[in-house]
Design a protein around this motif. Structure first.
Motif, PDB file in Angstrom:
ATOM      1  N   ASP A  53       0.899  -1.152  -0.180  1.00 45.66           N
ATOM      2  CA  ASP A  53       0.064  -0.024   0.047  1.00 45.66           C
ATOM      3  C   ASP A  53       0.897   1.277  -0.055  1.00 45.66           C
ATOM      4  O   ASP A  53       0.442   2.085  -0.764  1.00 45.66           O
ATOM      5  N   ILE A  54       2.064   1.288   0.804  1.00 47.20           N
ATOM      6  CA  ILE A  54       2.749   2.305   0.890  1.00 47.20           C
ATOM      7  C   ILE A  54       3.485   2.497  -0.631  1.00 47.20           C
ATOM      8  O   ILE A  54       3.509   3.698  -1.077  1.00 47.20           O
ATOM      9  N   LEU A  55       4.040   1.334  -1.081  1.00 41.51           N
ATOM     10  CA  LEU A  55       4.576   1.636  -2.420  1.00 41.51           C
ATOM     11  C   LEU A  55       3.615   2.080  -3.503  1.00 41.51           C
ATOM     12  O   LEU A  55       4.023   3.038  -4.387  1.00 41.51           O
ATOM     13  N   GLU A  56       2.253   1.569  -3.445  1.00 45.06           N
ATOM     14  CA  GLU A  56       1.337   2.154  -4.350  1.00 45.06           C
ATOM     15  C   GLU A  56       1.052   3.805  -4.457  1.00 45.06           C
ATOM     16  O   GLU A  56       1.195   4.524  -5.183  1.00 45.06           O
ATOM     17  N   ILE A  58       3.535   5.912  -2.980  1.00 40.95           N
ATOM     18  CA  ILE A  58       4.570   6.569  -3.598  1.00 40.95           C
ATOM     19  C   ILE A  58       4.585   6.691  -4.923  1.00 40.95           C
ATOM     20  O   ILE A  58       5.002   7.884  -5.574  1.00 40.95           O
ATOM     21  N   VAL A  59       4.318   5.610  -5.558  1.00 46.54           N
ATOM     22  CA  VAL A  59       4.350   5.867  -7.112  1.00 46.54           C
ATOM     23  C   VAL A  59       3.200   6.585  -7.637  1.00 46.54           C
ATOM     24  O   VAL A  59       3.731   7.513  -8.644  1.00 46.54           O
ATOM     25  N   GLU A  60       2.126   6.423  -6.953  1.00 47.30           N
ATOM     26  CA  GLU A  60       1.093   7.652  -7.632  1.00 47.30           C
ATOM     27  C   GLU A  60       1.498   8.996  -7.094  1.00 47.30           C
ATOM     28  O   GLU A  60       1.387   9.900  -8.138  1.00 47.30           O
ATOM     29  N   ARG A  61       2.090   9.100  -5.767  1.00 49.61           N
ATOM     30  CA  ARG A  61       1.910  10.548  -5.548  1.00 49.61           C
ATOM     31  C   ARG A  61       3.079  11.304  -6.264  1.00 49.61           C
ATOM     32  O   ARG A  61       3.329  12.648  -6.329  1.00 49.61           O
ATOM     33  N   TYR A  62       4.321  10.473  -6.281  1.00 50.59           N
ATOM     34  CA  TYR A  62       5.611  11.151  -6.838  1.00 50.59           C
ATOM     35  C   TYR A  62       5.951  10.687  -8.302  1.00 50.59           C
ATOM     36  O   TYR A  62       7.147  10.926  -8.610  1.00 50.59           O
ATOM     37  N   ASP A  63       5.124  10.104  -8.895  1.00 49.41           N
ATOM     38  CA  ASP A  63       5.129   9.764 -10.349  1.00 49.41           C
ATOM     39  C   ASP A  63       6.801   9.262 -10.525  1.00 49.41           C
ATOM     40  O   ASP A  63       7.546   9.734 -11.199  1.00 49.41           O
ATOM     41  N   VAL A  64       7.057   8.135 -10.060  1.00 48.55           N
ATOM     42  CA  VAL A  64       7.928   7.210  -9.936  1.00 48.55           C
ATOM     43  C   VAL A  64       7.971   6.040 -10.479  1.00 48.55           C
ATOM     44  O   VAL A  64       6.816   5.494 -10.157  1.00 48.55           O
ATOM     45  N   GLU A  65       9.063   5.321 -10.917  1.00 43.90           N
ATOM     46  CA  GLU A  65       8.730   3.989 -11.413  1.00 43.90           C
ATOM     47  C   GLU A  65       8.628   3.025 -10.324  1.00 43.90           C
ATOM     48  O   GLU A  65       9.361   3.253  -9.254  1.00 43.90           O
ATOM     49  N   GLU A  66       7.904   2.381 -10.309  1.00 43.66           N
ATOM     50  CA  GLU A  66       7.624   1.177  -9.198  1.00 43.66           C
ATOM     51  C   GLU A  66       8.737   0.524  -8.827  1.00 43.66           C
ATOM     52  O   GLU A  66       8.934   0.469  -7.778  1.00 43.66           O
ATOM     53  N   GLU A  67       9.591  -0.047  -9.527  1.00 48.33           N
ATOM     54  CA  GLU A  67      10.889  -0.807  -9.272  1.00 48.33           C
ATOM     55  C   GLU A  67      11.709   0.275  -8.452  1.00 48.33           C
ATOM     56  O   GLU A  67      12.507  -0.156  -7.422  1.00 48.33           O
ATOM     57  N   ALA A  69      11.011   3.129  -6.708  1.00 49.98           N
ATOM     58  CA  ALA A  69      10.258   3.377  -5.592  1.00 49.98           C
ATOM     59  C   ALA A  69      10.537   1.919  -4.585  1.00 49.98           C
ATOM     60  O   ALA A  69      10.589   2.384  -3.314  1.00 49.98           O
ATOM     61  N   ARG A  70      10.378   0.734  -5.004  1.00 48.76           N
ATOM     62  CA  ARG A  70      10.518  -0.520  -4.402  1.00 48.76           C
ATOM     63  C   ARG A  70      11.769  -0.584  -3.720  1.00 48.76           C
ATOM     64  O   ARG A  70      12.035  -0.786  -2.591  1.00 48.76           O
ATOM     65  N   LYS A  71      12.787   0.035  -4.701  1.00 44.52           N
ATOM     66  CA  LYS A  71      14.257  -0.307  -4.063  1.00 44.52           C
ATOM     67  C   LYS A  71      14.569   0.922  -2.972  1.00 44.52           C
ATOM     68  O   LYS A  71      15.146   0.474  -1.869  1.00 44.52           O
ATOM     69  N   ASP A  72      14.015   2.022  -3.164  1.00 44.36           N
ATOM     70  CA  ASP A  72      14.124   3.249  -2.186  1.00 44.36           C
ATOM     71  C   ASP A  72      13.629   2.907  -1.014  1.00 44.36           C
ATOM     72  O   ASP A  72      13.827   3.245   0.069  1.00 44.36           O
ATOM     73  N   MET A  73      12.320   2.110  -0.965  1.00 34.22           N
ATOM     74  CA  MET A  73      11.440   1.956   0.262  1.00 34.22           C
ATOM     75  C   MET A  73      12.264   0.825   0.918  1.00 34.22           C
ATOM     76  O   MET A  73      12.428   1.030   2.216  1.00 34.22           O
ATOM     77  N   LYS A  74      12.764  -0.136   0.371  1.00 32.06           N
ATOM     78  CA  LYS A  74      13.506  -1.407   0.926  1.00 32.06           C
ATOM     79  C   LYS A  74      14.761  -0.589   1.627  1.00 32.06           C
ATOM     80  O   LYS A  74      15.080  -1.018   2.874  1.00 32.06           O
TER      81      LYS A  74
END
Length: 88
Positions: A53-56, A58-67, A69-74
């Motif tokens: 849910d957090i990843l979703e 971030i992707v929507e709010r900051y217009d960033v690629e999912e991969e 965002a996932r790497k940065d979140m991890k």
């Protein structure tokens, strides 16, 4: 995962900081400087949201690629674990 009791985020002088209060300050003697994305991760974990849910958000709010965002979140979650801010 959730934020350990005694850890909060505060905005001071235009900086977003993760700090320890009360008993948590006995073990953690510093602060984490957060950017907007890290604040979203922190707030999401604090609210009990799943990583997906957090990843979703971030992707929507900051217009960033999912991969990306996932790497940065991890990376952010690992730093929080190392600092003792997160509990399973």
């Amino acid at each position: 995962m959730k934020i350990r009791e005694g850890f909060v985020i505060r905005e001071i002088g235009g900086e977003i900081l993760g700090v320890a209060t009360g008993g948590a300050a006995e073990d953690f003697h510093g602060m984490l400087v957060l950017n907007e994305t890290a604040r979203e991760i922190w707030n999401g974990l604090e609210a009990g949201k799943s990583e997906a849910d957090i990843l979703e958000l971030i992707v929507e709010r900051y217009d960033v690629e999912e991969e990306t965002a996932r790497k940065d979140m991890k990376h952010m979650i690992e730093k929080m674990k190392e600092a003792g801010i997160l509990i399973p």
